[in-house]
Design a protein around this motif. Structure first.
Motif, short mmCIF file in Angstrom:
data_model
loop_
_atom_site.label_atom_id
_atom_site.label_comp_id
_atom_site.label_asym_id
_atom_site.label_seq_id
_atom_site.Cartn_x
_atom_site.Cartn_y
_atom_site.Cartn_z
N ALA A 1 0.87 -1.17 0.00
CA ALA A 1 0.00 0.00 0.00
C ALA A 1 0.91 1.22 0.00
CB ALA A 1 -0.92 0.01 1.23
N ALA A 2 0.83 2.02 -1.05
CA ALA A 2 1.73 3.17 -1.18
C ALA A 2 0.94 4.45 -1.38
CB ALA A 2 2.68 2.96 -2.36
N VAL A 3 1.33 5.47 -0.62
CA VAL A 3 0.81 6.82 -0.81
C VAL A 3 1.94 7.65 -1.38
CG1 VAL A 3 -0.09 8.90 0.30
CG2 VAL A 3 -0.90 6.64 1.04
N LEU A 4 1.73 8.22 -2.56
CA LEU A 4 2.76 9.00 -3.23
C LEU A 4 2.38 10.48 -3.22
CD1 LEU A 4 3.41 6.84 -6.43
CD2 LEU A 4 4.29 6.53 -4.12
N ASP A 5 3.24 11.29 -2.65
CA ASP A 5 3.04 12.72 -2.77
C ASP A 5 3.13 13.10 -4.24
OD1 ASP A 5 4.20 15.68 -2.79
OD2 ASP A 5 3.25 15.37 -0.84
N ALA B 1 3.95 5.17 -16.68
CA ALA B 1 3.21 4.05 -17.26
C ALA B 1 3.37 2.80 -16.40
CB ALA B 1 3.70 3.77 -18.68
N ARG B 2 4.57 2.60 -15.85
CA ARG B 2 4.82 1.46 -14.97
C ARG B 2 3.96 1.56 -13.70
NH1 ARG B 2 4.89 -3.21 -12.92
NH2 ARG B 2 6.37 -3.61 -11.26
N LEU B 3 3.80 2.74 -13.17
CA LEU B 3 2.95 2.92 -11.99
C LEU B 3 1.51 2.52 -12.29
CD1 LEU B 3 4.21 6.28 -10.43
CD2 LEU B 3 4.55 3.97 -9.54
N ARG B 4 1.04 2.89 -13.46
CA ARG B 4 -0.33 2.52 -13.82
C ARG B 4 -0.47 1.00 -13.96
NH1 ARG B 4 0.45 6.88 -17.39
NH2 ARG B 4 0.33 5.54 -19.26
N GLU B 5 0.53 0.35 -14.51
CA GLU B 5 0.51 -1.11 -14.62
C GLU B 5 0.51 -1.76 -13.24
OE1 GLU B 5 3.94 -2.06 -16.87
OE2 GLU B 5 3.22 -1.15 -18.73
N ALA B 6 1.37 -1.25 -12.36
CA ALA B 6 1.48 -1.83 -11.02
C ALA B 6 0.19 -1.66 -10.23
CB ALA B 6 2.65 -1.20 -10.27
N VAL C 1 -1.34 -4.59 -4.99
CA VAL C 1 -0.83 -3.22 -4.90
C VAL C 1 -1.99 -2.24 -4.79
CG1 VAL C 1 0.46 -1.40 -6.08
CG2 VAL C 1 1.26 -3.77 -6.22
N ARG C 2 -1.92 -1.37 -3.79
CA ARG C 2 -2.90 -0.28 -3.63
C ARG C 2 -2.12 1.03 -3.68
NH1 ARG C 2 -8.13 0.51 -1.38
NH2 ARG C 2 -8.41 2.61 -0.53
N LEU C 3 -2.34 1.79 -4.73
CA LEU C 3 -1.57 3.00 -4.97
C LEU C 3 -2.50 4.21 -4.88
CD1 LEU C 3 1.34 3.79 -5.81
CD2 LEU C 3 0.55 3.72 -8.19
N GLN C 4 -2.09 5.21 -4.08
CA GLN C 4 -2.88 6.43 -3.94
C GLN C 4 -1.97 7.64 -4.06
OE1 GLN C 4 -5.13 4.71 -0.22
NE2 GLN C 4 -6.30 6.50 -0.95
N VAL C 5 -2.48 8.68 -4.70
CA VAL C 5 -1.74 9.92 -4.88
C VAL C 5 -2.25 10.97 -3.90
CG1 VAL C 5 -1.23 11.81 -6.48
CG2 VAL C 5 -1.26 9.43 -7.30
N SER D 1 -8.59 8.41 -4.24
CA SER D 1 -8.89 6.98 -4.24
C SER D 1 -7.96 6.29 -5.24
CB SER D 1 -10.34 6.75 -4.65
OG SER D 1 -10.51 7.06 -6.03
N PRO D 2 -7.79 4.97 -5.14
CA PRO D 2 -6.95 4.27 -6.12
C PRO D 2 -7.42 4.51 -7.56
CG PRO D 2 -7.35 2.85 -4.24
CD PRO D 2 -8.21 4.08 -4.04
N GLU D 3 -8.71 4.55 -7.78
CA GLU D 3 -9.22 4.77 -9.13
C GLU D 3 -8.90 6.19 -9.62
OE1 GLU D 3 -11.05 1.56 -7.05
OE2 GLU D 3 -11.04 3.71 -6.54
#
Length: 285
Positions: free
Chosen positions: A170-174, A193-198, A204-208, A270-272
């Motif tokens: 689970a990653a929160v990216l500034d 593009a790699r971040l979108r794939e991951a 993987v739960r990615l949030q900005v 949100s991840p989406e």
């Protein structure tokens, strides 16, 4: 033999001490069961000395511990394979500083990783070109062969996301992570593009965290929280500094950083929506 960071020794010792007490044994009685001196059991339990996986097995047998998940975890902390992930990084001992080896060791044993990144893409999600540019900038004056080796390590670490079971990330990216042009426009475009794939991976739960969120709990710097299977008593927070890493294991520290991470997630997209945000930045890169 490398026994990993001191925090792992202390946590292993504390768990073994609790299991001994649960079995109704004194340290002297436990030592007698396995044919050791009482002082060896005490040193293991206080984390003042390392312990081989085979010795941990003897203690677990003496304490009647049969649960396979707990045995695997404790053996992993003692230096065994843990989670089925081999200690591949030993081949790079000549180029990896001890603090980095310790971090990789924890990462390989963990079942979950929560991270706030404020400057660069998490290592587990970096492309080869991005990893090379970041490493070159972070460690100046590296010979090409050492730079190649460090990039290989960075990419090999990513296998934890593909192992069985995979590490849950689970990653929160500034937003600064996405805006900082590392390695040039083309490298950055491939990294986004790699971040979108991951982000499409189930583990993987990615949030900005957009700039519009303002000041937040992570303004003091990035951090990682490692979680381990079967017990929360082994969780640890890692803070990276320029020349060293700090491991926090007190319950108060874990609670504070867990609450901070939860707050950051609540303020992040949100991840989406994060996927759309990354795509928008990529389209404009």
């Amino acid at each position: 033999m490398q026994h990993g960071p001191a925090v792992r020794r202390r946590k292993l010792g504390a768990e073994l001490r609790a299991l001994r007490a649960g079995a109704g044994l004194t340290s002297g009685e436990a030592a007698g069961l396995v044919g050791w001196h009482q002082s060896k059991v005490s040193r293991i339990e206080t984390g003042t000395s390392g312990v081989k996986p085979a010795d941990v097995e003897r203690l677990l047998d003496a304490y009647g511990v049969r649960e396979s998940g707990l045995r695997e975890l404790l053996l992993g902390l003692a230096g065994s394979e843990g989670n089925g992930r081999h200690h591949w990084w030993h081949a790079y001992r000549g180029v990896l500083p001890p603090a980095y080896r310790d971090f990789i060791s924890l990462e390989s044993q963990a079942s979950g990783m929560r991270t706030l990144e404020t400057s660069v893409v998490p290592g587990l999600l970096q492309t080869p070109e991005y990893a090379r540019a970041v490493t070159r900038a972070a460690v100046g004056g590296l010979a090409d062969d050492k730079l190649d080796a460090l990039v290989e390590v960075r990419l090999a670490r990513q296998d934890v996301l593909r192992s069985q079971p995979p590490l849950e990330l689970a990653a929160v990216l500034d937003e600064a992570v996405l805006r900082r042009e590392v390695g040039g426009p083309e490298v950055m475009a491939r990294q986004l593009a790699r971040l979108r794939e991951a982000a499409a991976l189930p583990q993987v739960r990615l949030q900005v965290l957009p700039f519009s969120a303002g000041a937040h709990a992570g303004v003091t710097g990035p951090f990682v929280i490692f979680s381990f299977p079967n017990t929360t008593d082994l969780d640890v927070v890692v803070l990276d500094h320029l020349t060293s890493s700090l491991y926090l294991e007190r319950k108060e520290d874990l609670q504070a950083y867990t609450e901070a991470f939860n707050t950051l997630r609540s303020h992040a997209l949100s991840p989406e929506d994060s996927l759309d945000y990354i795509a928008g930045i990529g389209d404009g890169a």
